[in-house]
Write an enzyme that holds these catalytic residues in place. Sequence first.
Site, mmCIF file in Angstrom:
data_model
loop_
_atom_site.group_PDB
_atom_site.id
_atom_site.type_symbol
_atom_site.label_atom_id
_atom_site.label_comp_id
_atom_site.label_asym_id
_atom_site.label_seq_id
_atom_site.Cartn_x
_atom_site.Cartn_y
_atom_site.Cartn_z
ATOM 1 N N TRP A 132 -48.546 -7.648 43.979
ATOM 2 C CA TRP A 132 -47.779 -7.053 44.720
ATOM 3 C C TRP A 132 -47.974 -7.029 46.094
ATOM 4 C CZ3 TRP A 132 -46.967 -2.158 41.102
ATOM 5 C CH2 TRP A 132 -46.184 -2.441 39.960
ATOM 6 N N ASN A 170 -46.335 -17.464 46.251
ATOM 7 C CA ASN A 170 -45.100 -17.178 46.027
ATOM 8 C C ASN A 170 -44.485 -16.462 46.350
ATOM 9 O OD1 ASN A 170 -42.764 -18.498 44.078
ATOM 10 N ND2 ASN A 170 -42.940 -16.481 43.214
ATOM 11 N N HIS A 171 -44.892 -14.955 46.367
ATOM 12 C CA HIS A 171 -44.020 -13.915 46.277
ATOM 13 C C HIS A 171 -44.783 -12.810 46.506
ATOM 14 C CE1 HIS A 171 -46.217 -13.913 42.190
ATOM 15 N NE2 HIS A 171 -45.975 -13.037 42.771
ATOM 16 N N GLU A 214 -38.301 -22.579 41.420
ATOM 17 C CA GLU A 214 -39.478 -22.516 42.589
ATOM 18 C C GLU A 214 -38.654 -21.893 43.741
ATOM 19 O OE1 GLU A 214 -38.852 -26.381 43.334
ATOM 20 O OE2 GLU A 214 -40.868 -26.948 42.342
ATOM 21 N N ASP A 227 -39.192 -13.695 46.708
ATOM 22 C CA ASP A 227 -39.362 -15.714 46.894
ATOM 23 C C ASP A 227 -39.356 -15.658 48.119
ATOM 24 O OD1 ASP A 227 -39.514 -17.408 44.483
ATOM 25 O OD2 ASP A 227 -39.232 -18.307 46.483
ATOM 26 N N ASP A 258 -52.115 -18.282 41.859
ATOM 27 C CA ASP A 258 -51.423 -18.303 41.833
ATOM 28 C C ASP A 258 -49.374 -18.960 41.524
ATOM 29 O OD1 ASP A 258 -50.540 -15.718 39.750
ATOM 30 O OD2 ASP A 258 -48.860 -15.183 41.586
ATOM 31 N N LYS A 261 -46.094 -22.773 39.527
ATOM 32 C CA LYS A 261 -45.028 -24.129 39.281
ATOM 33 C C LYS A 261 -43.743 -23.169 40.511
ATOM 34 C CE LYS A 261 -43.724 -21.436 35.082
ATOM 35 N NZ LYS A 261 -43.609 -21.747 33.566
ATOM 36 N N GLU A 282 -52.342 -22.259 38.905
ATOM 37 C CA GLU A 282 -51.911 -21.298 37.486
ATOM 38 C C GLU A 282 -50.255 -21.803 37.223
ATOM 39 O OE1 GLU A 282 -50.249 -17.556 35.676
ATOM 40 O OE2 GLU A 282 -49.616 -18.248 37.619
ATOM 41 N N GLY A 286 -48.249 -24.623 28.813
ATOM 42 C CA GLY A 286 -48.432 -25.367 27.731
ATOM 43 C C GLY A 286 -47.945 -26.828 26.887
#
Length: 520
Positions: A132, A170-171, A214, A227, A258, A261, A282, A286
């Site tokens: 965060w 990412n965020h 994304e 984002d 982190d 994707k 990351e 799977g």
Amino acid sequence: MSKKAATITDKSLPPTPRPSQERAFEPSSAPEVYIHEGLIPKPVSTTLPEVRVTQGIERTFEAPEPRPTGGRVDLKAPSSDPPWTPFNTSVPLPKSNVKPTDWRGRSIYQVWISPVTAQMDTAEGQAYHGYWQQNIYALNPRFGSNGDLQALSSALHARDMYLMLDVVTNHYGSAGNSSNVTYQGLVPFNDAKYFHSFCPITRDDYLSNQTAVEQCWLGDNIVSLPDVDTNSLFVMDTYNNWIKSLVTVFGVDGLRIDTVKHVQKSFWPGFQSAAGVFTLGEVFDGDAAYTCPYQQQLQGLLNYPLYYPMIRAFQDSDGNMSSLSSAISTIQRVCRDPTMLGTFSENHDNARFLSHTNDLHLNMNVITFTILSGGIPIIYQGQEQGFSGGNDPANREALWTSSFPTKTALYNLIASVNQIRNHEVFSFPDYLTSPMSVIYTDAHDIALRKGHIVSLFTNIGANGTAYNVTLTRHGFDTNQTVVEILSCKNSTVDGQGGLRVAVKQGLPQVSNGHVPHCLC
């Protein structure tokens, strides 16, 4: 990363899902630390500062001042509009001379810690996990000061160890739902123009809408995760300058990245180049066909395509070894370099193995498989103590509650298996790049060969009946004496090339024909 994964019961795992939502909220607890390949520190001189591996940032006790002589670095960003000034790199901390491929092995140890950037807190909980963030130019004061992080880096390098930081691009974190974001408090991206407009990611998006994955938001109504618009040239440049200075100032040797994707692939090559160190991404999925292509942008990835079939194979005697063998074959065929994938059986996003079963010997099999199945082995803090928390936050237990015992069965197992792997790497450098082969499978067993190590794993459990397995594709010579390193018992390859492996109490078996007596 903090996620809401599909529920995992004691007896079944979901079929390699793509999570429907990535969970933001985590109640107050302790931050996590990962210990990469080598939980057991090497003996060191008593003149070195003590590094006590706990959770979150490892505290360094009685440590000398950091090497830079220009004082501690002021990490506060200026209060003006962008562009912002990143870390002061005029007094960089020397880092070890680490090549990306060094992370695959060698007789060394690496420590991976939680994100260290300044975080937000809410009435619902503290951001102990590090996902965060609100200011990338300041450190989380709960973890320590700039000098503390520099001292940790220096102490690790003095022991020939590496430091890996977890980072997030990412965020950011914001208290409340998406309509309550105070962009002015997000440093350095202090305007809504640096973020994508709000839209939630749906389960269908994970299956068929990569653009939404994304550009839409993770989080919930308690903590939203704005984002970042990583397509923005300003954002790209800012992140690249930030990561370069972060690595330089604190002597960082590698990065765990982190939510890979959730950022467009074109962002990652520039970020990796700016960092100048090994990157382990990351990609929480799977499916090897979805995950492996990210290795075209980043050097390493967490091996989620192996994780799911591995857990299913070992969690009980009904596990499918054939599916595990098939997954290994797929990964070797699809991934660019399987030796640069991070192999793990526990982490802060997935339930611990002992939450699926209370069989210690099954756990010993999955841990040994993690270390010896190729790639970069990863041991999560508390795994050596037999922690059994389920889905997060239960799997983020405070390590100090264990009192750090060093004589437990799992602790000693990790030390022994790690030692034989390090011996193999040191003695035979081609071990790191040699392919791992599945040489035998049946309903309950799978045998692997990598280099001169042949290992047999079973899911019959501690109460299983003793039996023998004869291996023929082991690579040893006829009549050669082979040592099983966990029991230190010898066996001899017979005249027809068969190596009889005795399985008792469902324990893993690790054989090597080049082990010096001192390892036993």
